[in-house]
Design a protein around this motif. Structure first.
Motif, short mmCIF file in Angstrom:
data_model
loop_
_atom_site.label_atom_id
_atom_site.label_comp_id
_atom_site.label_asym_id
_atom_site.label_seq_id
_atom_site.Cartn_x
_atom_site.Cartn_y
_atom_site.Cartn_z
N HIS A 177 0.84 -1.52 0.02
CA HIS A 177 -0.02 0.00 -0.06
C HIS A 177 0.66 1.36 -0.15
CE1 HIS A 177 -3.06 2.78 1.45
NE2 HIS A 177 -3.95 1.99 0.96
N ARG A 178 0.25 2.56 -0.62
CA ARG A 178 1.01 3.55 -0.63
C ARG A 178 1.54 4.24 0.54
NH1 ARG A 178 -2.80 7.78 0.03
NH2 ARG A 178 -4.82 7.19 0.02
N LEU A 179 0.73 3.79 1.65
CA LEU A 179 0.77 4.60 3.12
C LEU A 179 1.54 3.33 3.92
CD1 LEU A 179 -2.54 6.24 3.53
CD2 LEU A 179 -0.32 7.31 2.77
N ALA A 180 1.99 2.31 3.58
CA ALA A 180 2.49 1.16 4.26
C ALA A 180 3.93 1.54 4.92
CB ALA A 180 2.53 -0.11 3.42
N LYS A 181 4.71 2.37 4.63
CA LYS A 181 5.93 2.83 5.11
C LYS A 181 5.70 4.10 6.31
CE LYS A 181 8.91 1.44 1.49
NZ LYS A 181 9.14 0.04 2.20
N ARG A 182 4.45 4.41 6.23
CA ARG A 182 4.14 5.43 7.36
C ARG A 182 4.08 4.85 8.55
NH1 ARG A 182 1.36 9.73 5.08
NH2 ARG A 182 1.33 10.85 7.07
N ARG A 183 4.62 5.60 9.75
CA ARG A 183 4.43 5.29 11.28
C ARG A 183 2.98 5.46 11.77
NH1 ARG A 183 8.68 3.79 14.17
NH2 ARG A 183 7.73 4.37 16.07
N ARG A 184 2.24 6.52 11.33
CA ARG A 184 1.06 6.77 11.74
C ARG A 184 0.32 7.25 10.61
NH1 ARG A 184 0.16 6.76 17.45
NH2 ARG A 184 1.79 6.39 18.71
N LEU A 185 -1.05 6.92 10.77
CA LEU A 185 -1.83 7.66 9.57
C LEU A 185 -3.10 8.53 9.90
CD1 LEU A 185 -2.49 3.92 8.09
CD2 LEU A 185 -0.76 5.65 7.40
N GLU A 186 -3.19 9.34 9.19
CA GLU A 186 -4.29 10.27 9.30
C GLU A 186 -5.65 9.67 9.02
OE1 GLU A 186 -4.46 13.04 11.14
OE2 GLU A 186 -2.22 13.44 11.48
N LEU A 187 -6.79 9.75 9.34
CA LEU A 187 -8.02 9.27 8.86
C LEU A 187 -8.44 10.03 7.75
CD1 LEU A 187 -10.19 7.06 9.52
CD2 LEU A 187 -11.62 8.89 10.74
N ALA A 188 -8.00 11.25 7.50
CA ALA A 188 -8.54 11.98 6.30
C ALA A 188 -7.80 11.25 5.18
CB ALA A 188 -7.90 13.40 6.52
N GLU A 189 -6.53 10.82 5.49
CA GLU A 189 -5.79 10.24 4.18
C GLU A 189 -6.24 9.12 3.89
OE1 GLU A 189 -1.01 10.86 5.18
OE2 GLU A 189 -2.00 9.84 6.80
N LEU A 190 -7.37 8.42 4.29
CA LEU A 190 -7.76 7.30 4.17
C LEU A 190 -9.38 7.49 3.65
CD1 LEU A 190 -6.85 5.34 7.24
CD2 LEU A 190 -5.41 5.12 5.04
N ALA A 191 -9.66 8.76 3.42
CA ALA A 191 -11.08 8.87 3.01
C ALA A 191 -11.40 8.21 1.68
CB ALA A 191 -11.21 10.37 2.79
N ASP A 192 -10.60 8.00 0.88
CA ASP A 192 -10.95 7.43 -0.49
C ASP A 192 -10.74 6.02 -0.49
OD1 ASP A 192 -11.66 9.90 -1.46
OD2 ASP A 192 -9.57 10.40 -2.21
N GLU A 193 -10.34 5.28 0.71
CA GLU A 193 -10.19 4.02 0.67
C GLU A 193 -11.38 3.26 0.77
OE1 GLU A 193 -6.94 2.35 0.33
OE2 GLU A 193 -5.98 4.25 0.32
N SER A 194 -11.41 1.68 0.45
CA SER A 194 -12.29 0.84 0.60
C SER A 194 -12.10 0.17 1.79
CB SER A 194 -12.31 0.00 -0.58
OG SER A 194 -12.68 0.68 -1.88
N TRP A 195 -13.17 0.23 2.55
CA TRP A 195 -12.98 -0.53 4.00
C TRP A 195 -13.63 -1.66 3.82
CZ3 TRP A 195 -10.54 1.52 8.33
CH2 TRP A 195 -9.92 2.82 8.50
N ILE A 196 -13.00 -2.65 4.83
CA ILE A 196 -13.73 -3.83 5.07
C ILE A 196 -14.06 -3.91 6.60
CG2 ILE A 196 -13.55 -6.48 5.08
CD1 ILE A 196 -11.39 -6.13 2.85
N SER A 197 -15.31 -4.14 7.10
CA SER A 197 -15.58 -3.83 8.22
C SER A 197 -16.43 -5.23 8.95
CB SER A 197 -16.39 -2.43 8.79
OG SER A 197 -16.61 -2.54 10.16
N VAL A 198 -16.97 -5.08 10.02
CA VAL A 198 -17.65 -6.34 10.63
C VAL A 198 -19.05 -5.80 10.52
CG1 VAL A 198 -15.72 -7.10 12.28
CG2 VAL A 198 -17.41 -5.39 12.93
N ASN A 199 -20.08 -6.82 10.96
CA ASN A 199 -21.49 -6.21 10.62
C ASN A 199 -21.84 -5.17 11.64
OD1 ASN A 199 -22.13 -8.44 8.60
ND2 ASN A 199 -22.42 -9.82 10.33
N ALA A 200 -22.89 -4.34 11.32
CA ALA A 200 -23.19 -3.40 12.25
C ALA A 200 -23.69 -3.85 13.73
CB ALA A 200 -24.50 -2.62 11.59
#
Length: 312
Positions: A177-200
């Protein structure tokens, strides 16, 4: 037949008189006589008869005394055995645990409890939401459950809850991933990503929803899967990113995953052991609760789980 009356009959048979039986039982002779009369009423037969100035057993009385010895000896054995359950971790403890906590804690827990002879821990994995926990406590001695960090503890007036672990949630990314080398991530940086989550309704999704409220960034959830091992494989294959629990996710070499904490945001789930009020006074339940806590300490190294670098 009343057990106390049987004991009185046996004392009378052993001591030979009402007065001696009363002394042994720490009561009055009239109380002994009353108990003997009541027992005769229970069985519908004369158990004693006059003998000079006192009483003696009838044939029916002697027969009942012989059986009373068997009954009272069995009760004494039962009471003695129950005393061992009151003072030692013996017996069966039924436990429900959600799947990822089972992956994290169960192998070590069962090694710890196997050291105690007579203690059997019977475990079932249960896919549970916080509102389902009280119903599960009705069927299990211990329920290991999890909740959103911002939700109240799972105990109540009828339940007791023991905090086991605050487990941070990190963002799982494929290694390329383009951000895999970052130590920490900003949620805003992930705004356009596809997410996999658990059931509501399950805690990890609750945390994702709380992040939406606090940041205004709404992740695009493309899949909902409750099994973290499946989510890990989907992330590693590049089908999306996910929030995954720090101590459960497999980030070993070759897994295809890296995990990074979110910058400026505390995202975590709390893992708790819930049982009926007073259940922890039972030695077997108390020992399993202690073993859970020991396994958590071994897993985390006793360090504060509120922060620190994620594993990669």
């Amino acid at each position: 037949m009343d057990i106390g009356r049987l004991r009185t009959l046996r004392e009378f048979a052993d001591r030979g008189s009402v007065t001696a039986a009363a002394k042994a039982l720490h009561c009055t002779p009239s109380a002994v006589s009353q108990q003997l009369r009541a027992l005769q009423g229970d069985v519908g037969l004369a158990l004693t008869e006059p003998a000079g100035r006192g009483l003696r057993l009838t044939d029916a009385g002697r027969a009942l005394v012989a059986r009373a010895d068997d009954v009272l000896a069995a009760l004494d054995r039962a009471e003695s055995e129950l005393d061992t359950y009151r003072s030692a971790p013996r017996g069966r403890v039924r436990m429900a645990i959600f799947q990822s906590a089972g992956l994290m804690l169960l192998p070590g827990l069962l090694h710890r409890t196997a050291e105690f002879d007579g203690l059997d821990v019977i475990v079932r994995d249960v896919d549970m939401t916080p509102p389902e926990v009280p119903g599960l406590v009705a069927d299990y001695d211990i329920v290991v459950a999890h909740r959103d960090e911002h939700a109240p503890p799972l105990g109540s007036e009828r339940l007791e809850s023991r905090h086991l672990l605050r487990e941070p949630l990190d963002v799982a990314l494929p290694t390329g991933h383009r951000l895999a080398k970052r130590r920490r991530l900003e949620l805003a940086e992930l705004a356009d990503e596809s997410w996999i989550s658990v059931n509501a309704g399950f805690p990890v999704d609750d945390i994702l929803q709380s992040l939406i409220i606090r940041t205004g960034v709404r992740p695009r959830v493309v899949q909902r899967i409750n099994d973290f091992r499946i989510i890990e494989r989907l992330v590693a294959a590049g089908h999306g990113i996910a929030l995954l629990p720090r101590y459960t996710v497999d980030t070993r070499r070759g897994s295809g995953l890296v995990c990074r904490p979110l910058a400026g945001i505390k995202a975590a789930r709390h893992v708790e052991a819930v049982c009926r009020l007073g259940a922890s006074s039972r030695p077997a339940v108390a020992k399993v609760l202690d073993a859970l806590a020991d396994e958590v300490e071994a897993l985390t190294g006793g360090r504060d789980s509120s922060g620190g670098p994620a594993r990669s």
